[in-house]
Scaffold this motif. Structure first.
Motif, mmCIF file in Angstrom:
data_model
loop_
_atom_site.group_PDB
_atom_site.id
_atom_site.type_symbol
_atom_site.label_atom_id
_atom_site.label_comp_id
_atom_site.label_asym_id
_atom_site.label_seq_id
_atom_site.Cartn_x
_atom_site.Cartn_y
_atom_site.Cartn_z
ATOM 1 N N ASN A 95 -5.269 6.718 -10.012
ATOM 2 C CA ASN A 95 -5.485 7.148 -8.636
ATOM 3 C C ASN A 95 -6.928 8.091 -8.777
ATOM 4 O OD1 ASN A 95 -5.395 6.990 -5.782
ATOM 5 N ND2 ASN A 95 -4.923 9.098 -5.768
ATOM 6 N N CYS B 277 -8.405 -2.099 1.080
ATOM 7 C CA CYS B 277 -7.705 -3.723 1.284
ATOM 8 C C CYS B 277 -8.956 -4.680 1.252
ATOM 9 C CB CYS B 277 -6.978 -3.597 2.462
ATOM 10 S SG CYS B 277 -5.451 -2.646 2.335
ATOM 11 N N ALA C 41 0.926 -1.260 -0.105
ATOM 12 C CA ALA C 41 -0.115 0.004 -0.078
ATOM 13 C C ALA C 41 0.828 1.275 0.014
ATOM 14 C CB ALA C 41 -1.009 -0.060 1.168
ATOM 15 N N VAL D 120 -6.110 3.638 -0.191
ATOM 16 C CA VAL D 120 -6.009 2.250 -0.581
ATOM 17 C C VAL D 120 -7.043 1.593 0.239
ATOM 18 C CG1 VAL D 120 -4.425 0.429 -0.672
ATOM 19 C CG2 VAL D 120 -3.512 2.667 -1.290
ATOM 20 N N THR E 59 -7.512 -0.395 -4.915
ATOM 21 C CA THR E 59 -7.929 -1.234 -3.953
ATOM 22 C C THR E 59 -6.636 -2.457 -4.264
ATOM 23 O OG1 THR E 59 -10.031 -1.099 -3.899
ATOM 24 C CG2 THR E 59 -9.312 -3.226 -3.754
ATOM 25 N N ILE F 211 2.461 1.644 -3.272
ATOM 26 C CA ILE F 211 1.691 2.377 -4.386
ATOM 27 C C ILE F 211 1.521 3.747 -4.307
ATOM 28 C CG2 ILE F 211 -0.920 2.395 -4.990
ATOM 29 C CD1 ILE F 211 -1.047 -0.731 -4.134
ATOM 30 N N SER F 212 1.473 4.231 -3.212
ATOM 31 C CA SER F 212 1.311 5.691 -2.929
ATOM 32 C C SER F 212 2.604 6.499 -3.449
ATOM 33 C CB SER F 212 1.015 6.182 -1.535
ATOM 34 O OG SER F 212 2.409 5.958 -0.641
#
Length: 230
Positions: A76, A94, A62, A92, A145, A65-66
């Motif tokens: 995004n 989960c 996560a 994000v 996600t 990803i950011s």
């Protein structure tokens, strides 16, 4: 033919069925796959463990990803009647499997959170999901996600978009595999994770999707910014 039971698509299961059908009806979904050497990712997780902090792979991914979203803002976003809203904040979702159901509450503002805070937030979401105490904002607030099948033998799969999001990332199992080393001549055995990406092809083309997945894989393989010292 003997019928053993009838499963009715009602209640939460019915809502999930409706959302899955809506996702496939409203989007043009296309999936991409690659493998990732997660040696550095495992080392980062072990470093946090040695520091007394329990960090999961989903937390590390996560956060990664950011980082990657800085260069890929189109991934995004969420669709609205006015068009695709691109967000600066990375929320994000989960995916959490419950008996007969699947929910994906959001960890908000992952780009601002330290890894221990991401882990604590996700653990709280999991605990409250099991009690049925998630808020509507948590259940609908994600901009991208993660869905994880790492505890199964599945390596790659085609996750369905959580509409109106534009991307979903699937995590497969980690298993030892032959891997060509950086010298491009030596074959070694490394822990390898299958990585899957589904996007809405109406808005995201194959080239950018491949670039995003490649950038995410490279970032995971370096594990930059994921250790307690960073």
């Amino acid at each position: 033919m003997a019928v053993t039971d009838i499963v009715k698509l009602t209640g939460l299961r019915g809502i999930i069925a409706q959302k899955m059908s809506e996702s496939l009806a409203k989007t043009a979904q296309l999936s991409f796959f690659c493998d990732v050497d997660v040696t550095a990712l495992i080392q980062a997780r072990e470093a946090w463990k040695a520091a007394g902090v329990k960090i999961g792979y989903e937390d590390l991914i996560a956060k990664t990803i950011s980082y990657v979203m800085r260069d890929f803002p189109a991934f995004n976003g969420v669709e609205t009647p006015a068009g695709i809203e691109l967000h600066e904040e990375v929320h994000v979702g989960c995916a959490i499997a419950l008996p007969g159901a699947l929910v994906a509450p959001a960890i908000a503002n992952v780009e601002r959170l330290a890894l221990p805070d991401i882990a604590a937030t996700r653990q709280d979401l999991v605990a409250r999901a099991k009690l049925g105490k998630l808020t509507i904002a948590e259940l609908t607030g994600a901009t991208v996600t993660i869905t994880n099948l790492g505890l199964t033998r599945v390596e790659h799969f085609t996750p369905i978009l959580t509409y109106p999001q534009q991307a979903i990332i699937g995590l497969g199992r980690i298993a030892p595999k032959p891997w060509v080393d950086v010298d491009e001549q030596t074959v070694v055995v490394r822990p390898v994770m299958g990585l899957s990406l589904t996007v809405d092809h109406r808005t995201i083309d194959g080239g950018p999707a491949g670039d995003f997945l490649g950038a995410l894989a490279q970032a995971l393989e370096s594990a930059a910014g994921l250790t307690p010292q960073e």
